[in-house]
Design an enzyme around this catalytic site. Sequence first.
Site, mmCIF file in Angstrom:
data_model
loop_
_atom_site.group_PDB
_atom_site.id
_atom_site.type_symbol
_atom_site.label_atom_id
_atom_site.label_comp_id
_atom_site.label_asym_id
_atom_site.label_seq_id
_atom_site.Cartn_x
_atom_site.Cartn_y
_atom_site.Cartn_z
ATOM 1 N N LYS A 163 -15.470 17.768 36.772
ATOM 2 C CA LYS A 163 -15.968 18.837 36.338
ATOM 3 C C LYS A 163 -16.415 18.325 34.907
ATOM 4 O O LYS A 163 -15.602 17.668 34.009
ATOM 5 C CB LYS A 163 -15.021 19.977 36.086
ATOM 6 C CG LYS A 163 -14.754 20.842 37.258
ATOM 7 C CD LYS A 163 -15.929 21.541 37.761
ATOM 8 C CE LYS A 163 -15.703 22.687 38.883
ATOM 9 N NZ LYS A 163 -16.612 23.296 39.462
ATOM 10 N N ASP A 191 -19.853 17.348 39.150
ATOM 11 C CA ASP A 191 -20.290 18.913 38.937
ATOM 12 C C ASP A 191 -20.401 19.210 37.365
ATOM 13 O O ASP A 191 -19.515 19.445 36.713
ATOM 14 C CB ASP A 191 -19.233 19.735 39.673
ATOM 15 C CG ASP A 191 -19.610 21.360 39.681
ATOM 16 O OD1 ASP A 191 -20.691 21.440 39.220
ATOM 17 O OD2 ASP A 191 -19.162 21.913 40.193
ATOM 18 N N GLU A 218 -24.056 17.762 41.144
ATOM 19 C CA GLU A 218 -24.121 19.128 41.277
ATOM 20 C C GLU A 218 -24.437 20.130 40.307
ATOM 21 O O GLU A 218 -23.851 19.634 39.119
ATOM 22 C CB GLU A 218 -22.740 19.629 41.857
ATOM 23 C CG GLU A 218 -22.617 21.035 42.311
ATOM 24 C CD GLU A 218 -21.317 21.384 43.102
ATOM 25 O OE1 GLU A 218 -21.233 22.481 43.384
ATOM 26 O OE2 GLU A 218 -20.490 20.453 43.392
ATOM 27 N N ASP A 243 -25.517 24.382 43.743
ATOM 28 C CA ASP A 243 -24.439 25.337 43.720
ATOM 29 C C ASP A 243 -24.794 26.748 43.299
ATOM 30 O O ASP A 243 -24.987 27.729 43.844
ATOM 31 C CB ASP A 243 -23.378 24.881 42.887
ATOM 32 C CG ASP A 243 -22.066 25.673 43.275
ATOM 33 O OD1 ASP A 243 -21.905 26.700 43.739
ATOM 34 O OD2 ASP A 243 -20.930 25.410 42.636
ATOM 35 N N LYS A 267 -20.793 29.373 49.022
ATOM 36 C CA LYS A 267 -19.634 30.031 48.668
ATOM 37 C C LYS A 267 -19.479 31.433 48.968
ATOM 38 O O LYS A 267 -20.369 32.078 48.887
ATOM 39 C CB LYS A 267 -19.264 29.831 47.120
ATOM 40 C CG LYS A 267 -18.985 28.453 46.478
ATOM 41 C CD LYS A 267 -18.800 28.542 44.998
ATOM 42 C CE LYS A 267 -18.806 27.060 44.592
ATOM 43 N NZ LYS A 267 -18.529 26.909 42.873
#
Length: 371
Positions: A163, A191, A218, A243, A267
């Site tokens: 992250k 990400d 991402e 995403d 998701k």
Amino acid sequence: MKIKTIEIFSIHLPLIKPFIISYATYPHIQSIIVKLTTECGLVGWGESVPDEHITGETPESTYAMLKNTLAPKLIGQNPMEFEKIHELMDKTVHRAPAAKAALDIACFDVVGKKLGVPVYQLLGGRYHEKFPVTHVLSIDEPEKMADEAEEKLEEGYRSFKMKVGLDVSGDVKRIKAVRARVGEEIAIRVDVNQGWENSANTLQALRQLESLGLDWLEQPVAQDDIDGMVEIKSKTSVPQMIDEGIRDMVDLRQIIAKRAADKINIKLMKCGGIYPAMKLANMAEMAGIECQIGSMVESSVGSAAGFHVAFSKKIIKSVELTGPVKFSQDIGDLKSSYVIPYIQINEQPGLGVSIDEVVLAELTQNSDVIE
């Protein structure tokens, strides 16, 4: 088979350590659990973990939506009629995917139990035997992220999702520090959670990261900046994953038309549950776009639902559903399925998750029964 009652629980899932991403820090995860009971006494469990930054839903609004609007509509409906269930929910409320996901998941769970089969058998059968488990590194100082990666490497992990998204120069240092620590053979996915804002900042970062062998980058830019993703994808060799920018079939149609991504992260909380997730996977497969099933850090219930989707589809190449290993307490027992570095799901009916209702009661902040 008809739905008789739906119980709604607002719970706090305690994290072992805070979860830090570019736009928020989470000391715990706020989740909405639903318990759907049919007239024949079968029970299905579902979950919603909303994120106002992505779908515009808060835990409070989702609870109210389920209690006052969606759950009452489903009383008396047949949970086996997935298409009708979603049509009814969509006619009742525009979007609100996380709220709809809770009811969708509960329907699949109870139908699997009714038929005596795992949910993945309702989706085309099991394709994958197991998936590698990726450890997610929250944002921290470069050396601290590298230390955690080294620690998890010793535990058996062979892939990491980093992250980042606070600032380009600091993020480059974070990524380089982790790569240097774990070596070249370990998979690293990055990400950004929209944190680099635009294509110019992203391309500046990628010029310094091209040689690091990243699996993919991402969502570096704002979720609605599809044209920015097109530009980035055309100017780098690092595969690009969308995403936050892929929530429903309308988004995916645009992504496919513009060739804006190499991969997408599906998701259940963004698209409305298992049934819509399968539609997105089928669309992506037709366009030759690989998929991942990700999560909003759900409990055993939501994570298991994601796994059933992932295990049923060839085009789904990776999973990032690590909630059960991040909680100090969970309402279900999915954690036992994580045998690092892999996840394997069982063959029990429905989601295959046993719910500890004592723990559920302990973690519950508020609850209601809809009849």
